[in-house]
Design an enzyme around this catalytic site. Structure first.
Site, PDB file in Angstrom:
ATOM      1  N   SER A   1      -0.285  -2.886  -9.458  1.00  0.00           N
ATOM      2  CA  SER A   1       0.909  -3.292  -8.701  1.00  0.00           C
ATOM      3  C   SER A   1       1.446  -4.579  -9.302  1.00  0.00           C
ATOM      4  O   SER A   1       0.663  -5.410  -9.787  1.00  0.00           O
ATOM      5  CB  SER A   1       0.542  -3.545  -7.237  1.00  0.00           C
ATOM      6  OG  SER A   1       1.620  -4.187  -6.580  1.00  0.00           O
TER       7      SER A   1
ATOM      8  N   GLY B   1      -4.319   4.741  -2.966  1.00  0.00           N
ATOM      9  CA  GLY B   1      -4.389   3.344  -2.573  1.00  0.00           C
ATOM     10  C   GLY B   1      -3.841   3.124  -1.186  1.00  0.00           C
ATOM     11  O   GLY B   1      -3.166   3.990  -0.608  1.00  0.00           O
TER      12      GLY B   1
ATOM     13  N   GLY C   1       3.728  10.285  -1.843  1.00  0.00           N
ATOM     14  CA  GLY C   1       4.365   9.196  -2.576  1.00  0.00           C
ATOM     15  C   GLY C   1       4.321   9.328  -4.093  1.00  0.00           C
ATOM     16  O   GLY C   1       4.729  10.353  -4.658  1.00  0.00           O
ATOM     17  N   ILE C   2       3.837   8.279  -4.738  1.00  0.00           N
ATOM     18  CA  ILE C   2       3.826   8.221  -6.204  1.00  0.00           C
ATOM     19  C   ILE C   2       2.925   9.311  -6.788  1.00  0.00           C
ATOM     20  O   ILE C   2       3.292   9.992  -7.758  1.00  0.00           O
ATOM     21  CB  ILE C   2       3.388   6.809  -6.665  1.00  0.00           C
ATOM     22  CG1 ILE C   2       4.465   5.781  -6.280  1.00  0.00           C
ATOM     23  CG2 ILE C   2       3.104   6.789  -8.167  1.00  0.00           C
ATOM     24  CD1 ILE C   2       4.031   4.328  -6.442  1.00  0.00           C
TER      25      ILE C   2
ATOM     26  N   TYR D   1      -4.896  -6.892  -0.970  1.00  0.00           N
ATOM     27  CA  TYR D   1      -4.118  -5.968  -1.807  1.00  0.00           C
ATOM     28  C   TYR D   1      -3.941  -6.535  -3.220  1.00  0.00           C
ATOM     29  O   TYR D   1      -4.278  -5.874  -4.209  1.00  0.00           O
ATOM     30  CB  TYR D   1      -2.750  -5.711  -1.160  1.00  0.00           C
ATOM     31  CG  TYR D   1      -1.958  -4.664  -1.891  1.00  0.00           C
ATOM     32  CD1 TYR D   1      -2.244  -3.312  -1.735  1.00  0.00           C
ATOM     33  CD2 TYR D   1      -0.934  -5.017  -2.757  1.00  0.00           C
ATOM     34  CE1 TYR D   1      -1.527  -2.349  -2.428  1.00  0.00           C
ATOM     35  CE2 TYR D   1      -0.210  -4.061  -3.441  1.00  0.00           C
ATOM     36  CZ  TYR D   1      -0.509  -2.725  -3.272  1.00  0.00           C
ATOM     37  OH  TYR D   1       0.196  -1.762  -3.970  1.00  0.00           O
TER      38      TYR D   1
ATOM     39  N   LEU E   1     -12.225   8.174  -0.794  1.00  0.00           N
ATOM     40  CA  LEU E   1     -12.621   7.231  -1.849  1.00  0.00           C
ATOM     41  C   LEU E   1     -13.002   5.853  -1.300  1.00  0.00           C
ATOM     42  O   LEU E   1     -13.258   4.937  -2.081  1.00  0.00           O
ATOM     43  CB  LEU E   1     -11.478   7.079  -2.859  1.00  0.00           C
ATOM     44  CG  LEU E   1     -11.164   8.348  -3.666  1.00  0.00           C
ATOM     45  CD1 LEU E   1      -9.849   8.189  -4.431  1.00  0.00           C
ATOM     46  CD2 LEU E   1     -12.306   8.667  -4.623  1.00  0.00           C
TER      47      LEU E   1
HETATM   48  P1  NAD Z   1       1.219   6.715  -0.277  1.00  0.00           P
HETATM   49  O1  NAD Z   1       0.653   6.208   0.994  1.00  0.00           O
HETATM   50  O2  NAD Z   1       2.463   7.508  -0.231  1.00  0.00           O
HETATM   51  O3  NAD Z   1       0.130   7.561  -1.072  1.00  0.00           O
HETATM   52  C1  NAD Z   1      -1.191   7.101  -1.218  1.00  0.00           C
HETATM   53  C2  NAD Z   1      -2.121   8.300  -1.230  1.00  0.00           C
HETATM   54  O4  NAD Z   1      -3.466   7.786  -1.361  1.00  0.00           O
HETATM   55  C3  NAD Z   1      -2.051   9.130   0.062  1.00  0.00           C
HETATM   56  O5  NAD Z   1      -1.904  10.502  -0.217  1.00  0.00           O
HETATM   57  C4  NAD Z   1      -3.373   8.840   0.728  1.00  0.00           C
HETATM   58  O6  NAD Z   1      -3.887   9.893   1.531  1.00  0.00           O
HETATM   59  C5  NAD Z   1      -4.273   8.528  -0.472  1.00  0.00           C
HETATM   60  N1  NAD Z   1      -5.445   7.767  -0.032  1.00  0.00           N
HETATM   61  C6  NAD Z   1      -5.450   6.655   0.738  1.00  0.00           C
HETATM   62  N2  NAD Z   1      -6.713   6.314   1.054  1.00  0.00           N
HETATM   63  C7  NAD Z   1      -7.514   7.234   0.470  1.00  0.00           C
HETATM   64  C8  NAD Z   1      -8.914   7.427   0.459  1.00  0.00           C
HETATM   65  N3  NAD Z   1      -9.756   6.627   1.148  1.00  0.00           N
HETATM   66  N4  NAD Z   1      -9.416   8.470  -0.240  1.00  0.00           N
HETATM   67  C9  NAD Z   1      -8.582   9.316  -0.906  1.00  0.00           C
HETATM   68  N5  NAD Z   1      -7.240   9.195  -0.909  1.00  0.00           N
HETATM   69  C10 NAD Z   1      -6.712   8.168  -0.218  1.00  0.00           C
HETATM   70  O7  NAD Z   1       1.401   5.422  -1.189  1.00  0.00           O
HETATM   71  P2  NAD Z   1       2.127   5.192  -2.598  1.00  0.00           P
HETATM   72  O8  NAD Z   1       3.126   4.142  -2.376  1.00  0.00           O
HETATM   73  O9  NAD Z   1       2.469   6.460  -3.246  1.00  0.00           O
HETATM   74  O10 NAD Z   1       0.916   4.490  -3.386  1.00  0.00           O
HETATM   75  C11 NAD Z   1       0.301   5.052  -4.534  1.00  0.00           C
HETATM   76  C12 NAD Z   1      -0.291   3.922  -5.341  1.00  0.00           C
HETATM   77  O11 NAD Z   1       0.764   3.089  -5.820  1.00  0.00           O
HETATM   78  C13 NAD Z   1      -1.225   3.005  -4.544  1.00  0.00           C
HETATM   79  O12 NAD Z   1      -2.353   2.668  -5.334  1.00  0.00           O
HETATM   80  C14 NAD Z   1      -0.366   1.796  -4.284  1.00  0.00           C
HETATM   81  O13 NAD Z   1      -1.118   0.624  -4.104  1.00  0.00           O
HETATM   82  C15 NAD Z   1       0.458   1.748  -5.553  1.00  0.00           C
HETATM   83  N6  NAD Z   1       1.691   0.968  -5.421  1.00  0.00           N
HETATM   84  C16 NAD Z   1       2.655   1.346  -4.549  1.00  0.00           C
HETATM   85  C17 NAD Z   1       3.809   0.581  -4.442  1.00  0.00           C
HETATM   86  C18 NAD Z   1       4.907   0.953  -3.490  1.00  0.00           C
HETATM   87  O14 NAD Z   1       5.801   0.105  -3.253  1.00  0.00           O
HETATM   88  N7  NAD Z   1       4.932   2.145  -2.946  1.00  0.00           N
HETATM   89  C19 NAD Z   1       3.966  -0.568  -5.235  1.00  0.00           C
HETATM   90  C20 NAD Z   1       2.954  -0.918  -6.126  1.00  0.00           C
HETATM   91  C21 NAD Z   1       1.810  -0.137  -6.215  1.00  0.00           C
END
Ligand code: NAD
Length: 255
Positions: free
Chosen positions: A114, A71, A12-13, A151, A42
């Site tokens: 977020s 996250g 993802g991000i 969250y 983590l």
């Molecule tokens: P994603 O699920 O694609 O990626 C999240 C990554 O975090 C994954 O690679 C996962 O393996 C890793 N992760 C999760 N738990 C973990 C742990 N215990 N130890 C180590 N790594 C761990 O999600 P994303 O949407 O890319 O989210 C990235 C960040 O952006 C997060 O903090 C999320 O809360 C935030 N966010 C996302 C959105 C959205 O709409 N996608 C919106 C606001 C904020």
């Protein structure tokens, strides 16, 4: 070439940030559960310690940038995990690697918060428990509530931690900039998991986005790259919303 550590770099991000910064020629130390230079969990203290130790070894104790991105989303069945990863995992990474940033060049750290952190009605005792460093209490409070509260609480606490610490002698006083990006709904596996969950799908789909649709991970990577780089030299304690206007729409005067 800068050396930049990114948690959550495998998806993802985080993966979009990794791709962009790699293409720009920087050296990346990724941290994730798997498919990363440093594989660590983590969600608990021993995993956080091995993440910090692993990054420190990989970067020889010197980092120019750090992005705390790993996250979990509100749909995760165990809300306790959400606060453990989103707040305590991020906070431990930022705190634990601050000394490496101190040895870096024009060092900058970015936490991924977020826009849901400030949705009216979602503030809960989880925020105070996180900021007091009481993980057991934060997990217990989260366990009594819906994942949306866990969250939003974890992300509001993280934003407040960033703002409280950014201005301190250990951060701004040492020339290390600490900021956050607050994304809105962005197309990633995390968002898709929410859309696939009948308890969460309609609230995600109905959430108003003035710019007309979900964000792309590259939009968020651009905001993070700005805060990491020299163009953001005067940004300190900033929470940069990259959410298509949702936050401005929902609370225009809460500013
Ligand atoms: P994603 O699920 O694609 O990626 C999240 C990554 O975090 C994954 O690679 C996962 O393996 C890793 N992760 C999760 N738990 C973990 C742990 N215990 N130890 C180590 N790594 C761990 O999600 P994303 O949407 O890319 O989210 C990235 C960040 O952006 C997060 O903090 C999320 O809360 C935030 N966010 C996302 C959105 C959205 O709409 N996608 C919106 C606001 C904020």
């Amino acid at each position: 070439m800068a050396t930049i550590a990114i948690t959550g770099s495998a998806s993802g991000i985080g993966a979009a940030i990794r791709d962009r910064l790699s293409r720009e020629g920087h050296r990346i130390v990724g941290v994730d559960l798997s498919e990363a230079e440093v594989e660590a969990d983590l969600s608990d203290q021993s995993g956080r310690q091995s993440a910090v130790d692993g990054v420190r070894a990989a970067c020889d104790g010197k980092l120019d940038g750090l992005v705390a991105c790993a996250g979990l989303g509100p749909q995760v069945p165990d809300s306790r995990l959400v606060v453990s990863v989103n707040y305590f995992g991020a906070q431990a990474t930022l705190h634990g690697l601050r000394d490496c940033l101190e040895r870096g060049e024009r060092a900058s750290a970015v936490a991924i918060s977020s826009n849901s952190s400030r949705i009216p009605g979602l503030e809960s005792p989880i925020v105070d428990a996180c900021l007091e460093g009481d993980e057991d209490r934060a997990r217990a409070e989260a366990n009594e509530r819906d994942g949306v509260f866990a969250y939003a609480g974890s992300k509001l606490a993280l934003s407040r931690w960033v703002r409280r610490n950014a201005v301190q002698p250990e951060w701004a006083g040492r020339g290390i900039r600490l900021n956050a990006v607050a994304p809105g709904a962005t197309v990633t596996p995390l968002l898709q998991a929410g859309l696939d969950d009948p308890d969460h799908a309609s609230s995600i789909k109905d959430f108003p986005i003035p710019m007309g649709g979900f964000g792309n991970p590259h939009d968020i990577a651009a905001a993070v790259t700005f805060l990491l780089g020299p163009e953001a030299a005067f940004c300190c304690g900033t929470i940069l919303y990259a959410d298509g206007g949702s936050d401005a729409l929902i609370r225009p005067d809460d500013y």
